[in-house]
Scaffold this motif. Structure first.
Motif, PDB file in Angstrom:
ATOM      1  N   ASP A  53    -100.489 -24.036 -82.736  1.00  8.22           N
ATOM      2  CA  ASP A  53     -99.219 -24.723 -82.493  1.00  8.22           C
ATOM      3  C   ASP A  53     -98.103 -23.993 -83.237  1.00  8.22           C
ATOM      4  O   ASP A  53     -98.325 -23.422 -84.311  1.00  8.22           O
ATOM      5  CB  ASP A  53     -99.336 -26.173 -82.995  1.00  8.22           C
ATOM      6  N   SER A 100     -95.800 -25.077 -84.971  1.00  7.51           N
ATOM      7  CA  SER A 100     -95.589 -25.601 -86.327  1.00  7.51           C
ATOM      8  C   SER A 100     -96.532 -24.924 -87.329  1.00  7.51           C
ATOM      9  O   SER A 100     -96.236 -24.850 -88.514  1.00  7.51           O
ATOM     10  CB  SER A 100     -95.791 -27.113 -86.361  1.00  7.51           C
ATOM     11  N   GLU A 101     -97.657 -24.400 -86.834  1.00  9.94           N
ATOM     12  CA  GLU A 101     -98.614 -23.719 -87.703  1.00  9.94           C
ATOM     13  C   GLU A 101     -98.303 -22.232 -87.853  1.00  9.94           C
ATOM     14  O   GLU A 101     -98.523 -21.650 -88.913  1.00  9.94           O
ATOM     15  CB  GLU A 101    -100.032 -23.861 -87.148  1.00  9.94           C
TER      16      GLU A 101
END
Length: 117
Positions: free
Chosen positions: A104, A106-107
């Motif tokens: 993702d 966000s990662e």
């Protein structure tokens, strides 16, 4: 040819190498497929460049019997002409790696949008 240079350019292979780039144990090389760039007349007698070495008189190797010379004395432009090409290829690789990363956003963080050596 001088050793331990920051940059190596091999004209025959159209290759630019950033020696010991960030996070790399050895140089990171990119083939630059830009015939208009490589076919400039100022490069016609250049075999290879090793720029950023302590032996500056040995930075540019010629195709004929011309003695090796410093990059400055070769009168072929600025090293930025080569590093800019490498930076663009490296940015494209960073972006491709980011795109292929299935985590993702966000990662993995933001997609790279620029790179400068």
């Amino acid at each position: 040819m001088a050793t331990n240079a920051n940059w190596t350019v091999i004209f025959e292979d159209k290759k630019i190498i950033k020696n010991y780039a960030e996070g790399a144990n050895e140089g990171v090389a990119y083939v630059i497929n830009d015939d208009a760039f490589w076919s400039q007349s100022k490069f016609s007698n250049i075999w290879a460049i090793q720029h950023g070495t302590s032996v500056t008189s040995d930075e540019v190797e010629h195709r004929d019997e011309t003695a090796h010379t410093s990059f400055a004395d070769a009168n072929i432009g600025a090293i930025g002409d080569f590093t800019d090409k490498w930076d663009a290829a490296h940015l494209a690789q960073l972006q491709a790696d980011w795109d292929a990363d299935e985590r993702d956003e966000s990662e993995k963080g933001s997609r790279p949008t620029s790179y400068t050596s």
